[in-house]
Each structure stands twice: as C-alpha cells, then as structure tokens.
Design an enzyme around this catalytic site. Sequence first.
Site, PDB file in Angstrom:
ATOM      1  N   THR A  55       0.685  -1.178   0.051  1.00 51.37           N
ATOM      2  CA  THR A  55       0.018  -0.024  -0.235  1.00 51.37           C
ATOM      3  C   THR A  55       1.015   1.165  -0.046  1.00 51.37           C
ATOM      4  O   THR A  55       1.958   1.280   0.412  1.00 51.37           O
ATOM      5  CB  THR A  55      -0.871   0.161   1.217  1.00 51.37           C
ATOM      6  OG1 THR A  55      -0.009   0.416   2.506  1.00 51.37           O
ATOM      7  CG2 THR A  55      -1.807  -1.292   1.296  1.00 51.37           C
ATOM      8  N   THR A  82       6.820   0.751   6.928  1.00 47.02           N
ATOM      9  CA  THR A  82       6.116   1.036   5.608  1.00 47.02           C
ATOM     10  C   THR A  82       4.630   1.560   5.858  1.00 47.02           C
ATOM     11  O   THR A  82       4.083   1.493   6.952  1.00 47.02           O
ATOM     12  CB  THR A  82       6.117  -0.150   4.610  1.00 47.02           C
ATOM     13  OG1 THR A  82       5.682  -1.319   5.628  1.00 47.02           O
ATOM     14  CG2 THR A  82       7.646  -0.607   4.329  1.00 47.02           C
ATOM     15  N   HIS A  83       4.441   2.268   4.679  1.00 47.48           N
ATOM     16  CA  HIS A  83       3.050   2.845   5.040  1.00 47.48           C
ATOM     17  C   HIS A  83       1.677   1.966   5.566  1.00 47.48           C
ATOM     18  O   HIS A  83       1.245   2.288   6.705  1.00 47.48           O
ATOM     19  CB  HIS A  83       2.388   3.291   3.397  1.00 47.48           C
ATOM     20  CG  HIS A  83       1.118   3.719   3.584  1.00 47.48           C
ATOM     21  ND1 HIS A  83      -0.036   2.916   3.276  1.00 47.48           N
ATOM     22  CD2 HIS A  83       0.547   4.851   3.623  1.00 47.48           C
ATOM     23  CE1 HIS A  83      -1.189   3.692   3.525  1.00 47.48           C
ATOM     24  NE2 HIS A  83      -0.704   4.920   3.756  1.00 47.48           N
ATOM     25  N   GLY A  84       1.596   0.825   5.219  1.00 45.32           N
ATOM     26  CA  GLY A  84       0.601  -0.001   5.566  1.00 45.32           C
ATOM     27  C   GLY A  84       0.880  -0.371   7.071  1.00 45.32           C
ATOM     28  O   GLY A  84      -0.186  -0.254   7.672  1.00 45.32           O
ATOM     29  N   ILE A 120       0.099   3.074   9.158  1.00 46.81           N
ATOM     30  CA  ILE A 120      -1.301   3.184   9.164  1.00 46.81           C
ATOM     31  C   ILE A 120      -2.135   2.256   9.999  1.00 46.81           C
ATOM     32  O   ILE A 120      -3.152   2.732  10.736  1.00 46.81           O
ATOM     33  CB  ILE A 120      -2.020   3.340   7.847  1.00 46.81           C
ATOM     34  CG1 ILE A 120      -1.249   4.655   7.022  1.00 46.81           C
ATOM     35  CG2 ILE A 120      -3.546   3.592   7.701  1.00 46.81           C
ATOM     36  CD1 ILE A 120      -1.296   5.807   7.673  1.00 46.81           C
TER      37      ILE A 120
END
Length: 290
Positions: free
Chosen positions: A223, A246-248, A251
């Site tokens: 993602t 990392t992004h996922g 978040i």
Amino acid sequence: SGEIDITKPRWLEHPEALIPMILSNVATQNTTSSRERFERGRREAEEMAREIAALLEKLSGGKRKARKAQKWIRVWRNVSGFREVPKYCMIASFWTYKKALLREAQRLVAGGVLREKEDAFYLSLDELRGAAISNSPDPELARRIASRKERYVHYAKLSPPRVVTSEGEILRAEAGALGDAFPAGALVGTPVSSGVVEGRARVVLSQQDATVEAGDILVTRFTDPSWTPLFLSVKGLVTEVGGQMTHGAVITREYGLPAVVGVDGATTLIRDGERIRVDGTRGFVERLGG
C-alpha cells in the site's frame, strides 16, 4: 497511487479511481464515525501520556522527568504532522514536471514523432529533448520505444525475491526457522500491528478493483498513501511487501488494525472471499476456508 512515479495517473487525471473507495466508505461509515475515531484516539493518547508520567514519577527525579516528558509529548503531537510538508512539496513539483512533459509529448504526437503522449515515459530526458529539437519521425526512436514497452511488460510479471546476496544467492525464510511455533499451514510474515482478527479476505491488486465491505481484511501486494481511505472500511491487513515503517504498517497501528506484512505470495495463496485469521502480534495468517 505510486505518487512518486510521474508515469502513474493521479486522481486528478482519473477521478473514477476514487469511486470504489467512496462507495465502500458510504456503505460502511456513518456521519459521525470520523469524529468518534478522532475523539477515541485523543482519549487514548492522553491516557497513555498520563501512564508514562506516572511511571517516570517513580524514578529518581521523577517529577522533573515527568514534566519534561509531558512537555515533549505535547510538542510532538502538535508538530509531527509537519514531517509530511517536504514530501508534499516534492510531489506537487512532480505534477508541474509531468504537465510540462506531457504538453511537449502531445506536440510530438501531433507532429508524428510519437504515436501517443505516454511514449515519452519510455525515453530518457536527453532522448526526449533530441526528439523535440528534431521534431521529425525517427524509425529508430520508434523501435526503441516499442522494445522498452515489451521489456516493461515482461518485468512487470516477475516476482523479485525479498533478499539477494552479493553473490546472487536467494535467501528465503522458513516458518519455524527462528524457533517460533506457528499453526500448520500458516503463512508467515512480519508482525507490524498487534491484535488478532478474523474475517473475509478481500484480495485487491489495484485500487480500481477495491470493493470492500465492513469487516473485510485487505490482502494486497503493498500500500501507499493513496490506499489510506480503504483502511476506514477494513479490520485487518496482509501485504506481500513491507516492514515496520512502511505505509501499511504505520497506518494500521494508527487505526488499531492487526496487520502482517512481508507474506510471500499472499495475493495468490489466499483466495478472494475466504475466511482468514490475521495474528498481528506473532506475525502469521491462517486460512480458515469458506
């Protein structure tokens, strides 16, 4: 999607890409859910700050340390969002560059130098500049673009290994290699957001196909920031690529969703619609059938 890659279409260019995410949010969210989530997060953050202060007060010089910690917690909560400003400015600049490149590419299409404006993305800046200066069809340039398009399609189908040594050796981790006892048949990855959740797997390879419902678990390759609206509807995440920052991973921790990343072959081994269990604490995914 892929905001740093100027060859990827932006929502401004293809706003229809937003439709699946908007429909999913309409179907799964009520009008007060965002405010409720914000208020819950605020209360949890303040409670955690109080817990940290209470622990510090038990140490030598604890009251001073607690006051200092509370100060820096307030500072961090107020300024941490500014870390995104440099990237925002960079991405905004990329949009300016892209518009300029495509405007020139459109002129070359009109002159018969390029077949379509997206062909410019298969040229180096020097090659594009040379084509613009000559402003005349070049059979060699056309062959070069066609060859690069073919190679791009070929490379896009490859699945690169996660680790390759300098000697070219491919290293693959095996379940239980570190002594952890995982359930038989479990898909092992990296735990990045704690908790255990069960639900229907929704395997999504592109945002245009992202039709999710409340309670689904998102299974995808990776993602980036453009996927964030989907996180409002799902209750867990599994990705093939990723790590702790990392992004996922970031978040899902912010939203309190269990997540496991770095699961090799997740989008092919997990069937869309089947029930799975995601253990974001220990780092594995179980297929439950259905």
